[in-house]
Write an enzyme that holds these catalytic residues in place. Structure first.
Site, PDB file in Angstrom:
ATOM      1  N   HIS A 508       0.844  -1.201   0.000  1.00  9.39           N
ATOM      2  CA  HIS A 508       0.000   0.000   0.000  1.00  9.39           C
ATOM      3  C   HIS A 508       0.881   1.255   0.000  1.00  9.39           C
ATOM      4  O   HIS A 508       0.703   2.152  -0.819  1.00  9.39           O
ATOM      5  CB  HIS A 508      -0.905  -0.053   1.237  1.00  9.39           C
ATOM      6  CG  HIS A 508      -1.702   1.190   1.509  1.00  9.39           C
ATOM      7  ND1 HIS A 508      -3.059   1.260   1.293  1.00  9.39           N
ATOM      8  CD2 HIS A 508      -1.337   2.401   1.993  1.00  9.39           C
ATOM      9  CE1 HIS A 508      -3.491   2.464   1.638  1.00  9.39           C
ATOM     10  NE2 HIS A 508      -2.455   3.185   2.070  1.00  9.39           N
ATOM     11  N   GLU A 509       1.843   1.296   0.915  1.00  8.34           N
ATOM     12  CA  GLU A 509       2.694   2.500   0.997  1.00  8.34           C
ATOM     13  C   GLU A 509       3.548   2.659  -0.266  1.00  8.34           C
ATOM     14  O   GLU A 509       3.708   3.776  -0.774  1.00  8.34           O
ATOM     15  CB  GLU A 509       3.573   2.458   2.250  1.00  8.34           C
ATOM     16  CG  GLU A 509       2.812   2.354   3.583  1.00  8.34           C
ATOM     17  CD  GLU A 509       1.755   3.430   3.786  1.00  8.34           C
ATOM     18  OE1 GLU A 509       1.790   4.471   3.101  1.00  8.34           O
ATOM     19  OE2 GLU A 509       0.851   3.217   4.617  1.00  8.34           O
ATOM     20  N   HIS A 512       1.549   4.132  -3.030  1.00  7.37           N
ATOM     21  CA  HIS A 512       1.287   5.576  -2.909  1.00  7.37           C
ATOM     22  C   HIS A 512       2.256   6.394  -3.761  1.00  7.37           C
ATOM     23  O   HIS A 512       1.930   7.497  -4.204  1.00  7.37           O
ATOM     24  CB  HIS A 512       1.404   6.028  -1.451  1.00  7.37           C
ATOM     25  CG  HIS A 512       0.108   5.958  -0.707  1.00  7.37           C
ATOM     26  ND1 HIS A 512      -1.087   6.371  -1.254  1.00  7.37           N
ATOM     27  CD2 HIS A 512      -0.172   5.544   0.555  1.00  7.37           C
ATOM     28  CE1 HIS A 512      -2.054   6.196  -0.360  1.00  7.37           C
ATOM     29  NE2 HIS A 512      -1.526   5.691   0.747  1.00  7.37           N
ATOM     30  N   GLU A 569      -5.972   6.432  -1.636  1.00  5.68           N
ATOM     31  CA  GLU A 569      -5.954   5.309  -0.700  1.00  5.68           C
ATOM     32  C   GLU A 569      -6.479   4.031  -1.348  1.00  5.68           C
ATOM     33  O   GLU A 569      -5.948   2.941  -1.114  1.00  5.68           O
ATOM     34  CB  GLU A 569      -6.791   5.649   0.540  1.00  5.68           C
ATOM     35  CG  GLU A 569      -6.233   6.793   1.364  1.00  5.68           C
ATOM     36  CD  GLU A 569      -4.821   6.528   1.858  1.00  5.68           C
ATOM     37  OE1 GLU A 569      -4.489   5.362   2.126  1.00  5.68           O
ATOM     38  OE2 GLU A 569      -4.047   7.501   1.947  1.00  5.68           O
ATOM     39  N   ASP A 573      -4.611   0.572  -1.807  1.00  5.16           N
ATOM     40  CA  ASP A 573      -5.119  -0.709  -1.290  1.00  5.16           C
ATOM     41  C   ASP A 573      -5.124  -1.769  -2.391  1.00  5.16           C
ATOM     42  O   ASP A 573      -4.688  -2.906  -2.189  1.00  5.16           O
ATOM     43  CB  ASP A 573      -6.556  -0.547  -0.755  1.00  5.16           C
ATOM     44  CG  ASP A 573      -6.587   0.023   0.660  1.00  5.16           C
ATOM     45  OD1 ASP A 573      -5.520   0.104   1.305  1.00  5.16           O
ATOM     46  OD2 ASP A 573      -7.698   0.379   1.114  1.00  5.16           O
TER      47      ASP A 573
HETATM   48 ZN   LIG Z   1      -2.428   5.224   2.524  1.00  4.66          ZN
END
Ligand SMILES: [Zn+2]
Length: 669
Positions: A508-509, A512, A569, A573
């Site tokens: 997830h990070e 980003h 986000e 995900d």
């Molecule tokens: Zn996030």
């Protein structure tokens, strides 16, 4: 801070007794009466929801909070052991122990009452003319309040190696600008409650009811003026919309009614000629507020910001009133949290490195750290393969994407340098003063960076925090020690569960860096367009699929998630789960481990993800989250992802047409 993409939303508020420590995957948390292909979240979390009712002091209660609650108990034990005024305490123990002791001393805070604010109230009362507003703002900044605007330092978006000064919109107490303008029934009702809350607060300050009612209207009017010039959270996701490098002269011309030169020199900043004025229309709105309101009204607004800034260490009657509006109305909690929880969180927030260092010494195992680092490497390899394989991106842009991926700095579970609080006096009998001095220490520390190169060893979260973030301007991923524990990372679990939990968080990070916001920054963290038009168009077409998907989800009543607000986000995900799945397959290398608890490795991967998001949430909290938070609510963080994954469909033998099978599936990474 502006661009940081937090994984979880709520600055962990926490709760009552916990029984079992959380585990990576718990079969008793399932609801087996639900078909996983119909509602996977309910299947994975139904049992958990029954067994973990929301405590009365919480608006929302999920797996994150259970872990944060455990961390808080560790912190509280540390604080209890050093809060007695015994000889022989180390300097750090004195700071955190006395801070905690002062915060806990509710009797002393109540006995002192408003006398604790006298100097500050007097500084506002002393204003004789409009130029005096600057003096009051300077004073309020020196005690940790921030009326009107926010001031600090930040990496220059176009040259991330340099730290510059920045002025940004601020001064609003409601969660977003829209709260001042939405005209649906619930929003109108909420504004009425807010004005009633303002009135009660002024009554507590000693104003007669009619006078307090007028003051409440004044605050509402001034905040509404500021809100008019503010960008909403969706607009603020566009980094170009919040970057305007202006000379100090240009800033002054936007708002000559405020003495910026005097303010900057009083803040003790290194000299600068230009700065980022994030939202110029906001500065004009602030100018209108200063010009159009009389001196008494401006004093009323400044008094209100003094109180909001002092929240947490005010006499009980004020704290109860704040809870009533922000805790109960906005978040749906029924009771205030116990004082020790609030005070523990305060020490964590105000002296993060002092308490955090002791937390890390107690909790962070070498094994957890090493295995997480290995997983980061596995996730990065998977993302590299994914970038190379996607069919919608041209080779030129892929090359740049890979340069960026390889440049990402990984920070896992520790700090290279801890801050030294020796220069901050902490007293056992001055809760409000301790908060003001520690805020000022951090404020000056941030300002002292202006003109210096970026220091990537710094963190934007304390180590006990159950959270993680990617910072596009530093191009780094950050995992505090607090999250490297079950249910995210569990030594006793198989790879499948760990990849579904902490693995997907890492993914997830990383993703980003390549979501709709992160992709606008390059490998060096500069806001620079490295995409061909063709690739950017293909990217936008794909993200629009997510916008539509998540906009279709209803958080509560008729309130839909905001697909544009949550896009970054949701992209993270979906991308994070996909590359975590790839990394798990690499690790399994074609072998099928025997079933555990009756589930295959593939199934356990998805269950590991889902059980991170098990939540019991009040309607108020779900509404506030949907309207003002970049993160989707728990159910949709689970279902919104799995319905896009053919791997899920296969793992649970779902059929086309079932709710968890979305056609066409959305996919960027
Ligand atoms: Zn996030």
């Amino acid at each position: 801070m502006e661009y940081m993409r937090y994984l979880a939303l709520l600055a962990a508020l926490c709760a009552a007794a916990f029984a079992q420590p959380p585990v990576g995957f718990d079969p008793s948390s399932l609801n087996r009466t639900v078909d996983p292909c119909v509602n996977f979240y309910q299947f994975a979390c139904g049992g958990w929801q029954k067994a973990n009712p929301r405590p009365a002091d919480q608006g929302s209660w999920g797996s994150f909070d259970v872990l944060q609650d455990r961390n808080r108990i560790v912190l509280h034990n540390i604080l209890e052991s050093v809060s007695a005024n015994k000889p022989g305490r180390t300097a750090i123990e004195q700071k955190i122990g006395d801070y905690f002791a002062a915060c806990m001393d509710e009797k002393a805070i109540d006995a002192r009452g408003l006398a604790a604010l006298k100097v500050d109230l007097d500084s506002i009362a002393a204003i004789k003319n409009k130029p005096g507003v600057t003096d009051a703002v300077i004073h309020l900044y020196s005690i940790g309040s921030a009326p009107f605007f926010r001031f600090g330092s930040e990496p220059d978006a176009k040259d991330s190696t340099k730290i510059i000064a920045g002025v940004d919109q601020g001064g609003l107490a409601l969660p977003d600008r829209d709260y001042y303008f939405r005209d649906d029934e619930k929003s109108i009702e909420l504004r009425k409650k807010y004005v009633a809350h303002l009135q009660k607060t002024f009554e507590l300050l000693g104003a007669p009811p009619t006078d307090a009612a007028k003051k409440a209207q004044v605050v509402m009017k001034i905040e509404t003026t500021l809100a008019k010039g503010s960008l909403d959270r969706v607009e603020r996701r566009d980094p170009n919309k919040i970057y305007h490098k202006l000379s100090v002269k240009e800033l002054i011309s936007l708002s000559p009614g405020f003495d910026w030169q005097k303010f900057f020199s009083a803040m003790g900043t290194p000299a600068f000629d230009s700065l980022d004025v994030s939202v110029p229309p906001f500065i004009r709105a602030m100018e209108s507020a200063i010009v159009e309101n009389n001196l008494d009204d401006l004093k009323t607004y400044l008094t209100w910001t003094l109180l909001t800034g002092a929240r947490g260490n005010l006499p009980t009657a004020f704290e109860r009133e704040f809870f009533d509006f922000f805790g109960r109305n906005l978040n749906g909690a029924k009771e205030m949290r116990a004082r020790w929880k609030r005070c523990t969180d305060q020490v964590d927030g105000q002296l993060p490195d002092a308490l955090g260092k002791m937390f890390v010494e107690k909790t962070l195992g070498e094994e957890g750290k090493q295995r997480t680092q290995q997983m980061v490497a596995a996730l990065e390899r998977a993302l590299e393969r994914d970038i190379k394989a996607v069919d919608w991106m041209t080779p030129k842009t892929k090359e740049e994407a890979l340069v960026k991926l390889h440049a990402i700095l990984n920070k896992v579970g520790n700090k290279a340098k801890w801050l030294d609080y020796n220069s901050v006096p902490i007293s056992r009998d001055d809760a409000l003063g301790n908060a003001a001095r520690t805020s000022l220490f951090e404020f000056h520390r941030q300002l002292s960076k202006i003109g210096k190169p970026l220091d990537k060893t710094d963190w934007a979260m304390s180590q006990p925090t159950v959270n993680a973030y990617y910072d596009p301007q530093e191009n780094d991923i950050n995992f505090p020690a607090g999250i490297l524990q079950p249910p995210f990372y569990d030594n006793k679990m198989d790879d499948a569960v760990n990849f579904g939990a902490i693995g997907a968080v890492i993914g997830h990070e990383l993703t980003h860096g390549f979501d709709d916001q992160g992709r606008q920054f390059d490998a060096q963290g500069n806001l620079r367009d490295w995409w061909t038009k063709e690739d950017a168009d293909a990217f936008k077409k794909r993200t629009q699929c997510f916008v539509d998907e998540y906009t279709g989800f209803i958080a509560v009543d008729n309130v839909h998630l905001k697909g544009d607000l949550t896009l970054g986000e949701n992209t993270a995900d979906n991308g994070g789960m996909r590359i975590a799945y790839m990394a798990l397959m690499d690790t399994l290398a074609g072998k099928a481990p025997p079933k555990r608890d009756g589930f295959t490795a593939e199934q356990r991967f998805f269950l590991g993800w889902a059980q991170v998001w098990c939540t019991n949430q009040s309607d108020e909290s779900a509404r506030t989250q949907a309207q003002s938070n970049e993160h989707s609510t728990g159910q949709f963080r689970v279902n919104g992802v799995v319905e896009n994954m053919p791997e899920f469909e296969k793992a649970f033998a779902c059929k086309a047409g079932q709710p968890m099978v979305r056609r066409p599936a959305c996919r960027v990474w």
